[in-house]
Enzyme design. Structure first.
Site, short mmCIF file in Angstrom:
data_model
loop_
_atom_site.label_atom_id
_atom_site.label_comp_id
_atom_site.label_asym_id
_atom_site.label_seq_id
_atom_site.Cartn_x
_atom_site.Cartn_y
_atom_site.Cartn_z
N LYS A 175 32.49 41.41 -36.63
CA LYS A 175 33.17 41.81 -37.74
C LYS A 175 34.70 41.05 -37.83
O LYS A 175 35.52 41.36 -37.41
CB LYS A 175 33.50 43.30 -37.77
CG LYS A 175 33.94 43.88 -39.26
CD LYS A 175 34.73 45.29 -39.14
CE LYS A 175 36.15 44.78 -39.02
NZ LYS A 175 37.28 44.07 -39.85
N GLU A 251 42.28 40.88 -26.59
CA GLU A 251 43.52 39.95 -26.61
C GLU A 251 44.35 40.43 -27.80
O GLU A 251 43.92 40.69 -28.93
CB GLU A 251 43.01 38.46 -27.02
CG GLU A 251 42.17 37.85 -25.74
CD GLU A 251 41.76 36.50 -26.18
OE1 GLU A 251 41.83 36.23 -27.10
OE2 GLU A 251 40.98 35.97 -25.18
N GLU A 379 56.49 43.10 -32.38
CA GLU A 379 56.04 41.92 -32.73
C GLU A 379 55.97 41.74 -34.20
O GLU A 379 55.61 42.71 -34.83
CB GLU A 379 54.53 41.84 -32.14
CG GLU A 379 53.90 40.68 -32.75
CD GLU A 379 52.35 40.64 -32.33
OE1 GLU A 379 51.61 41.67 -32.70
OE2 GLU A 379 51.98 39.42 -31.92
#
Ligand code: NAD
Length: 475
Positions: A175, A251, A379
């Site tokens: 996906k 990850e 982030e």
């Protein structure tokens, strides 16, 4: 507009309910592809196809050489379609064409070649035992892989999952990120052309929560999930996959620390530090977004760094002269520019950069920051770097490690003892000394803390994508 459909069992199909969504080109802010919007029912169709291909089809039963031949053909097809695929990624997410063509595409083909060869040449173990027994290992494919990929390196990061999964004999449902589905759709077609049997590699498009993504992570027919994306999405996927006890490899996000010591080669340090934060407009999990410079060279380094940042060329991502393209979507542009306001509210100073027209953001340097500010902790995933001075090795290491993330760190020093010492003290999955982004696919790749679970690359990928079995035979 391009029409993008799912690839299920070797056929291009619409969603069962006919739903679609648009993919927008961030450079001109117009929709350029109409994409099938997969529901959990579409995910189910794809998993069933992958299940049949795994349980009954030839792929897991082929010899390593046979699988390698198919994957090498796919790598050759990627090479042959470099211009086309690079342009698809640049149109879908706005990354400069020099990056997609010069870096992402060669690496995408290399992902297939590397794992095709790795699984042919890797050795299994045999264990000498005192009794008259012969004991050895077999590494067998696990089953159906759900591969869920992000938008920042659309084809490259999808192939980083799909290549090892297929090479080790698994079947796959990919996906791609909803922002960047087009190159992965082409990858599916090229895989069929290369001779990947129908059902072995399926592509389902659409969104995560309650739709195609969640349909995969909760599906009883899926054995393992490899995911790259935000840490909070990883948390949601882990919860969703818990009932099925699926094998997971994550990850996730990063807030890379970049330590420049006073004894560094400043030319090199400035050059790499610029690339570390502004490549792909900072939309890189490995970005060096926290820059710590040792006090004696802080002023000089900062002046040179700012001069280089200001010289970077914003523009049309299809123009080979462009260094900074637009951010990938309006939503993401709002998030990144929101951090500029947050930084100002918290008392930091924006030395250079800021908003530009369209969905562009100029290379932005933020100073007068402290560790507790959100620009230092969260982030941002854009061309925004927070710079702080530090005094001595202990403080530098402490600042670098003061983060929930731990994907990577950089160290610039000409002192070889310091280089190894600091590399050992940094809590990060990869430490680059006097360089950035140098990779070899045999090395472990992954993160400490909120940046990841597990490692991929070489034998680490084999561990994830195979079941290790011990066989014991009396002689
Ligand atoms: P994201 O987490 O929003 O989405 C990633 C993928 O997950 C997409 O395909 C999305 O549709 C899917 N998804 C979202 N919610 C889901 C759910 N509930 N169930 C199943 N699937 C779901 O991430 P993004 O914005 O596409 O990518 C940027 C993030 O990825 C950043 O945090 C970046 O650091 C990270 N990233 C990490 C690495 C790495 O190697 N560590 C590499 C690239 C990007």
């Amino acid at each position: 507009m391009r029409q993008i459909r799912h690839l299920i069992d070797g056929e291009l199909v619409d969603s069962l309910d006919g739903a679609t969504f648009e993919s927008v080109n961030p450079a001109d802010q117009t929709p350029w592809a109409r994409v099938a919007r997969g529901s959990t029912a579409d995910a189910d169709r794809a998993v069933q196809a992958a299940r049949r291909a795994f349980d009954e089809g030839p792929w897991p039963r082929m010899s390593p050489d046979e699988r390698a031949a198919v994957l090498h053909r796919l790598a050759d097809l990627i090479d042959a379609h470099t211009d086309e695929l690079a342009e698809l990624d640049t149109r879908d997410m706005g990354k400069p064409i020099t990056q997609s063509k010069g870096k992402d595409l060669p690496r995408s083909a290399h992902n297939f070649r590397f794992f095709a060869d790795y699984q042919r040449f890797v050795e299994d173990e045999s264990f000498p035992v005192a009794t008259p027994h012969h004991m050895y290992t077999r590494y067998e494919p696990v089953g159906v892989t759900a591969a869920i990929s992000p938008w920042n390196f659309p084809l490259m990061l999808a192939t980083w999952k799909v290549a090892p999964a297929l090479a080790f004999g698994n079947t796959v449902v990919l996906k791609p990120a909803e922002q960047t589905p087009v190159s992965c759709a082409r990858l599916g077609e090229l895989a069929l052309e290369a001779g990947v049997p129908p059902g072995v590699f399926n592509v389902v498009h659409g969104f995560g929560p309650r739709e195609a993504g969640e349909g995969l992570t909760t599906h009883p027919g899926v054995d393992l999930v490899t995911f790259t994306g935000e840490s909070n999405t990883g948390r949601a996927i882990m919860r969703a996959a818990a009932d099925g006890l699926k094998r997971l490899s994550f990850e996730m996000g990063g807030k890379g620390a970049n330590l420049v010591f006073a004894d560094a080669d400043l030319d090199k340090a400035v050059d790499w530090s610029i690339r570390a934060i502004f490549t792909n407009a900072g939309q890189v999990c490995l970005a060096g977004s926290r820059l710590y410079v040792e006090r004696p060279v802080y002023d000089e380094f900062l002046a040179r760094f700012v001069e280089r940042a200001e010289a970077m060329r914003l523009g049309d991502p299809l123009d080979p002269a462009t260094e900074i393209g637009p951010l990938a979507s309006e939503e993401h542009w709002r998030k990144v520019t929101g951090y500029l306001d947050i930084a100002a509210d918290e008392g930091a100073k924006i030395l250079t950069g800021g908003r530009a027209d369209g969905w562009w953001v100029r290379p932005t340097v933020v100073v007068d920051v402290d560790q507790q500010m959100r620009v230092c902790r969260e982030e941002i995933f854009g061309p925004v770097v927070a710079v702080q001075p530090f005094e001595g090795e202990d403080e530098g290491v402490a600042l670098a490690n003061d983060t929930p993330y731990g994907l990577n760190a950089m160290v610039f020093t000409e002192n070889v003892r310091r280089a190894h010492r600091v590399a050992g003290r940094l809590r990060a999955g990869t430490v680059w000394v006097n360089c950035f982004f140098v990779r070899d696919l045999r090395a472990p790749f992954g993160g400490f803390g909120d940046s990841g679970i597990g490692r991929e690359g070489g034998k680490y990928s084999r561990e994830f994508f195979t079941e290790a079995k011990a066989v014991v035979m009396e002689l």
